[in-house]
Motif scaffolding. Structure first.
Motif, PDB file in Angstrom:
ATOM      1  N   ARG A 247       0.848  -1.205   0.000  1.00  0.00           N
ATOM      2  CA  ARG A 247       0.000   0.000   0.000  1.00  0.00           C
ATOM      3  C   ARG A 247       0.883   1.255   0.000  1.00  0.00           C
ATOM      4  NH1 ARG A 247      -4.825  -1.139   4.338  1.00  0.00           N
ATOM      5  NH2 ARG A 247      -3.253  -2.361   5.432  1.00  0.00           N
ATOM      6  N   ASP A 258      -6.099   8.601  -0.114  1.00  0.00           N
ATOM      7  CA  ASP A 258      -7.173   7.620  -0.305  1.00  0.00           C
ATOM      8  C   ASP A 258      -7.360   6.864   1.012  1.00  0.00           C
ATOM      9  OD1 ASP A 258      -8.838   5.544  -0.964  1.00  0.00           O
ATOM     10  OD2 ASP A 258      -7.712   4.891  -2.737  1.00  0.00           O
ATOM     11  N   ARG A 261      -8.194   3.076   1.178  1.00  0.00           N
ATOM     12  CA  ARG A 261      -7.078   2.153   0.915  1.00  0.00           C
ATOM     13  C   ARG A 261      -6.209   1.955   2.163  1.00  0.00           C
ATOM     14  NH1 ARG A 261      -2.245   3.004  -3.314  1.00  0.00           N
ATOM     15  NH2 ARG A 261      -1.387   0.910  -3.143  1.00  0.00           N
TER      16      ARG A 261
END
Length: 320
Positions: A247, A258, A261
């Protein structure tokens, strides 16, 4: 009762501004102070929207080509990425007053390419097609004198006219690991190829990539602060992913994070590309502080002491 989850943030060091970016921004700011607005800048002075917008608000006018600039006595600044030789030649033909903010480490690559060419070598440039630095380096020599190689596959497929008369140079903001793989192929295929006296990939790119490599395997997510047109920032995201952080994301500002996420993370690494100011790192940390109970630690203590001289014209104080 505190309901925000705990988050441990590790700030990569070094990160953010390098000496070349710092110098380029100073050149525009000092030109505005000394000569007043407008100061024209050919191409984004550095690849960061926040920086460019800040300079625009102070009176900098950004253009892509000199043709967009009217006949003027105002200073014209060339960006940190460097320009083809044709650009200062056109500026001189129009009697423009120009200041060159090319990073000295990019200028070093230009000098290397010129030296190899004068010794009869064909130049292989490892870099990304269309990037302003690559355009500038290729524009130092006559058409056909430089061949661009972007990937290992390109290096395997490259067929020179004379395999015994080759030299390579590289863009300064590449992935250190990718570049070493490409160089290994070129050296295997063309054992007589000449390389730089000293590594072309700049100290700042190398140091920031090493810092990310140290942190990325140990965090749940990684944020790199930088603009999407910044080569060195994009490379930091790739380095984080390869180091084991699935990530990893690039954000220009905190508003671009984001959050979906990042659901469930407990540890986070933050770095910043060489053209991203520390104010934007602070903004990102503050955004996490709104959602998490954060602890912040720094990884790495490498201090960068490199400073580049300003152009002579800007070292004198403004007239009283």
């Amino acid at each position: 009762m505190e309901t925000r989850p705990q988050l441990d943030i590790t700030l990569c060091a070094p990160r953010g501004f390098c000496a070349g970016v710092d110098r380029a921004i100073q050149i525009v700011e000092l030109a505005l102070e000394k000569y007043g607005a407008p100061v024209y800048v050919r191409h984004a002075i550095v690849h960061n929207k926040y920086v460019v917008d800040g300079l625009r608000a102070k009176g900098a006018v950004f253009v892509e080509e000199l043709d967009e600039i009217p006949d003027t006595d105002a200073p014209v600044v060339f960006s940190a990425h460097g320009v083809p030789k044709s650009v200062p030649a056109r500026a001189q033909a129009r009697n423009m007053f120009f200041l060159d903010a090319t990073c000295p480490l990019v200028s070093k690559v230009h000098v290397e390419a010129q030296r190899h060419f004068s010794e009869g070598h064909h130049i292989v440039l490892i870099g990304h097609k269309g990037h302003p630095e690559v355009v500038g380096t290729m524009g130092q020599l006559p058409p056909g004198a430089i061949s661009l190689v972007e990937t290992v596959a390109d290096a395997e497929a490259f067929v020179p006219a004379d395999p015994t008369q080759l030299a390579f140079v590289t863009q300064t903001t590449l992935s250190v690991d990718d570049t070493s793989e490409i160089v290994a192929v070129l050296r295997r295929r063309f054992p007589q190829i000449s390389g730089p006296h000293k590594e072309d990939i700049c100290y700042a790119t190398t140091n920031r990539q090493e810092a990310v490599k140290r942190v990325a395997p140990h965090v749940d997510a990684m944020i790199v602060v930088g603009s999407s047109n910044s080569s060195n920032s994009l490379r930091l995201v790739e380095v984080a992913e390869r180091a084991g952080c699935a990530r990893a994301m690039l954000v220009d500002r905190a508003a671009e994070i984001d959050w979906a996420r990042l659901d469930g993370i407990r540890t986070l690494g933050i770095s910043a590309g060489a053209s991203a100011p520390e104010a934007l790192v602070d903004e990102v940390v503050e955004a996490f502080a709104q959602r998490y109970v954060i602890t912040v630690t720094a990884s790495g203590a490498q201090r960068e002491s490199i400073v580049f001289n300003l152009p002579r014209e800007l070292r004198t104080p403004p007239a009283a």
